[in-house]
Write an enzyme that holds these catalytic residues in place. Structure first.
Site, PDB file in Angstrom:
ATOM      1  N   CYS A 137       0.888  -1.182   0.000  1.00  0.00           N
ATOM      2  CA  CYS A 137       0.000   0.000   0.000  1.00  0.00           C
ATOM      3  C   CYS A 137       0.917   1.220   0.000  1.00  0.00           C
ATOM      4  CB  CYS A 137      -0.918  -0.002   1.214  1.00  0.00           C
ATOM      5  SG  CYS A 137      -1.841  -1.540   1.458  1.00  0.00           S
ATOM      6  N   LYS A 143       7.641   4.980   2.749  1.00  0.00           N
ATOM      7  CA  LYS A 143       8.261   3.797   3.356  1.00  0.00           C
ATOM      8  C   LYS A 143       9.131   3.057   2.351  1.00  0.00           C
ATOM      9  CE  LYS A 143       4.993   2.873   7.139  1.00  0.00           C
ATOM     10  NZ  LYS A 143       4.068   4.004   6.995  1.00  0.00           N
ATOM     11  N   CYS A 257      -1.524   3.793  11.193  1.00  0.00           N
ATOM     12  CA  CYS A 257      -1.368   5.104  11.836  1.00  0.00           C
ATOM     13  C   CYS A 257      -2.568   5.344  12.766  1.00  0.00           C
ATOM     14  CB  CYS A 257      -1.218   6.226  10.821  1.00  0.00           C
ATOM     15  SG  CYS A 257      -2.539   6.321   9.594  1.00  0.00           S
TER      16      CYS A 257
END
Length: 318
Positions: A137, A143, A257
């Site tokens: 994702c 990331k 998150c």
């Protein structure tokens, strides 16, 4: 309101502390009640206060292109005040309203805008040069780019993204950071069927976002407890499919998150019960111990000066 502000009557705190905190700190009662139940009155109040603070901008140093000392000097020369993140050594906190993206250190890829909690998830993954990595994702690619930097730009990273319009953000950010091993791919993470198993799979799962309230204040009013529970069902789908993509001895890092248990620890514990071929690897072996709880990365705004976030390292037994 301004003319009568001194006449506003608040609930009596000692009579109904949840109602009081809900009104004074502008959070829905269901959320306040959960914080009180989990953390106690004092910690809950600190978390609510932190959610209402103006968020700081976090810059992560690109060690492929420069080092922290050089970035600190560049920020000082630009008259931008900063401080070091308490949980990630190469993350710098900025409270300036300056447009960072117009500065040479950003344009030249010396830094990326990335919350320290997100950097911890990649640090937990511990990617190495030459690895095959799937980021399921990915957009906008933060990331994946940090993983590429830790891999010294050697190996391969497939950056999967469901929304085709977002692929360009991954490409643009990778190019700016001088990273060439990332391949953006359009597709659904739950249907991704590559030819080879990966050394590392990153699952930055869709979540309620309730760890990012200071940056997105509206999220606390748009989410309900039912939303949190529905999210966990979707997260289990993503994580279960990731199990099919990683080789023996390989690693899945599951991250969100949010600070809600239904989306974090409970999802991981469910996964481990359904997939006994995997085991939890203690996060304390990889990141600052102050950001570790029960073997997971778990950050809170009032403790770590970051988003509230979660990450778990899951190793497939060889």
């Amino acid at each position: 309101i301004l003319r009568n502000i001194t006449n506003i009557r608040y609930p009596v705190k000692d009579e109904n502390v949840v109602l009081y905190d809900s009104i004074v700190y502008a959070h829905p009662q269901w959320m306040v009640r959960r914080y009180h139940d989990r953390f106690g009155a004092q910690q809950a109040e600190q978390l609510l206060q932190a959610n209402n603070q103006r968020p700081m901008l976090t810059l992560r140093v690109n060690t492929l292109a420069t080092d922290r000392a050089t970035v600190e000097r560049e920020l000082t020369e630009a008259d931008i005040k900063f401080e070091q993140s308490p949980i990630h050594p190469n993350s710098l906190l900025i409270n300036s309203l300056r447009e960072i993206r117009n500065l040479p250190l950003f344009e030249e890829g010396h830094v990326s805008v990335q919350d320290a909690s997100a950097s911890l998830a990649v640090q937990l993954a511990a990617p190495k040069p030459g690895m095959t990595v799937y980021d399921l994702c990915s957009a906008p690619g933060g990331k994946a780019i940090y993983a590429a930097e830790l891999m010294q730009n050697k190996g391969s990273i497939t950056a999967l993204e469901m929304y085709e319009s977002k692929l360009r953000f991954i490409s643009e950010n990778a190019e700016r950071c001088k990273v060439s091993i990332i391949k953006p791919v359009h597709g659904d993470a739950r249907e991704f069927t590559p030819d080879h198993e990966a050394d590392l799979v990153l699952v930055d799962a869709p979540c309620s976002g309730l760890g990012t309230v200071s940056k997105k204040p509206d999220v606390k009013w748009r989410r309900s407890l039912d939303d949190v529970r529905k999210m966990s069902a979707k997260q289990k789908e993503f994580l279960s499919h990731a199990a099919l993509l990683v080789k023996k001895g390989g690693v899945i890092v599951y991250s969100t998150c949010t600070i809600e248990p239904e989306e974090n620890g409970e999802v991981v514990r469910w996964f481990l019960s359904e997939h006994p071929e995997f085991e939890l690897d203690d996060a304390a072996n990889y990141v600052d111990a102050s950001a570790v709880l029960d073997g997971f990365v778990q950050t809170f705004p009032h403790k770590h000066r970051s988003d509230g976030a979660f990450a778990a390292r899951l190793v497939r037994r060889a």
